[in-house]
Design a protein around this motif. Structure first.
Motif, mmCIF file in Angstrom:
data_model
loop_
_atom_site.group_PDB
_atom_site.id
_atom_site.type_symbol
_atom_site.label_atom_id
_atom_site.label_comp_id
_atom_site.label_asym_id
_atom_site.label_seq_id
_atom_site.Cartn_x
_atom_site.Cartn_y
_atom_site.Cartn_z
ATOM 1 N N PRO A 21 0.810 -1.222 0.000
ATOM 2 C CA PRO A 21 0.000 0.000 0.000
ATOM 3 C C PRO A 21 0.839 1.266 0.000
ATOM 4 O O PRO A 21 1.889 1.319 0.628
ATOM 5 N N ASP A 22 0.373 2.272 -0.723
ATOM 6 C CA ASP A 22 1.014 3.589 -0.720
ATOM 7 C C ASP A 22 0.605 4.381 0.522
ATOM 8 O O ASP A 22 1.361 5.178 1.034
ATOM 9 N N SER A 23 -0.603 4.132 0.963
ATOM 10 C CA SER A 23 -1.155 4.887 2.077
ATOM 11 C C SER A 23 -0.699 4.302 3.416
ATOM 12 O O SER A 23 -0.841 3.102 3.654
ATOM 13 N N PRO A 24 -0.188 5.144 4.311
ATOM 14 C CA PRO A 24 0.190 4.659 5.643
ATOM 15 C C PRO A 24 -1.018 4.117 6.417
ATOM 16 O O PRO A 24 -0.891 3.179 7.192
ATOM 17 N N VAL A 25 -2.183 4.709 6.170
ATOM 18 C CA VAL A 25 -3.398 4.247 6.842
ATOM 19 C C VAL A 25 -3.735 2.830 6.381
ATOM 20 O O VAL A 25 -4.023 1.946 7.197
ATOM 21 N N SER A 31 -1.818 -4.474 8.157
ATOM 22 C CA SER A 31 -0.894 -5.171 9.057
ATOM 23 C C SER A 31 -1.599 -5.736 10.283
ATOM 24 O O SER A 31 -1.099 -6.666 10.913
ATOM 25 N N THR A 32 -2.778 -5.202 10.612
ATOM 26 C CA THR A 32 -3.492 -5.667 11.805
ATOM 27 C C THR A 32 -4.791 -6.397 11.499
ATOM 28 O O THR A 32 -5.408 -6.941 12.411
ATOM 29 N N CYS A 33 -5.216 -6.432 10.256
ATOM 30 C CA CYS A 33 -6.514 -7.023 9.904
ATOM 31 C C CYS A 33 -6.329 -8.256 9.017
ATOM 32 O O CYS A 33 -5.997 -8.137 7.836
ATOM 33 N N GLU A 34 -6.567 -9.412 9.580
ATOM 34 C CA GLU A 34 -6.414 -10.673 8.837
ATOM 35 C C GLU A 34 -7.369 -10.728 7.647
ATOM 36 O O GLU A 34 -7.006 -11.182 6.569
ATOM 37 N N ARG A 35 -8.580 -10.257 7.832
ATOM 38 C CA ARG A 35 -9.587 -10.287 6.764
ATOM 39 C C ARG A 35 -9.110 -9.495 5.540
ATOM 40 O O ARG A 35 -9.213 -9.960 4.404
ATOM 41 N N CYS A 36 -8.575 -8.307 5.763
ATOM 42 C CA CYS A 36 -8.099 -7.481 4.646
ATOM 43 C C CYS A 36 -6.822 -8.046 4.031
ATOM 44 O O CYS A 36 -6.628 -7.962 2.822
ATOM 45 N N ARG A 37 -5.951 -8.640 4.840
ATOM 46 C CA ARG A 37 -4.748 -9.284 4.284
ATOM 47 C C ARG A 37 -5.152 -10.437 3.372
ATOM 48 O O ARG A 37 -4.597 -10.612 2.292
#
Length: 81
Positions: A21-25, A31-37
């Motif tokens: 990702p380009d966005s730090p957000v 890095s903290t969301c398994e679903r999104c990873r």
């Protein structure tokens, strides 16, 4: 940040061919969301698989066939012209 809000960013990242990702957000969230990873990995895999297949072979036709494509479009849409 909500997962639903970031889905567009995940898709944009994938379609742009970026590996991260380009966005730090977005980076922080992924890095903290398994679903999104998992979704990010699935998007990257789908793009990889689709890019390996030439468009004219998606329906099993080995070479481009404009007449067949037009006939298929007419059949699928009901167009007669």
């Amino acid at each position: 940040m909500e997962c639903e809000q970031l889905k567009f960013d995940l898709v944009a990242e994938t379609l742009a061919g970026r590996n991260g990702p380009d966005s730090p957000v977005l980076a922080s969230h992924v890095s903290t969301c398994e679903r999104c990873r998992r979704e990010r990995a699935e998007l990257h895999e789908a793009v990889r698989l689709l890019s390996a297949v030439p468009p004219h072979e998606w329906d099993g036709v080995p070479e481009p066939d404009p007449e067949r494509a037009i006939a298929r479009l007419r059949a699928d849409t009901g167009l007669s012209c």
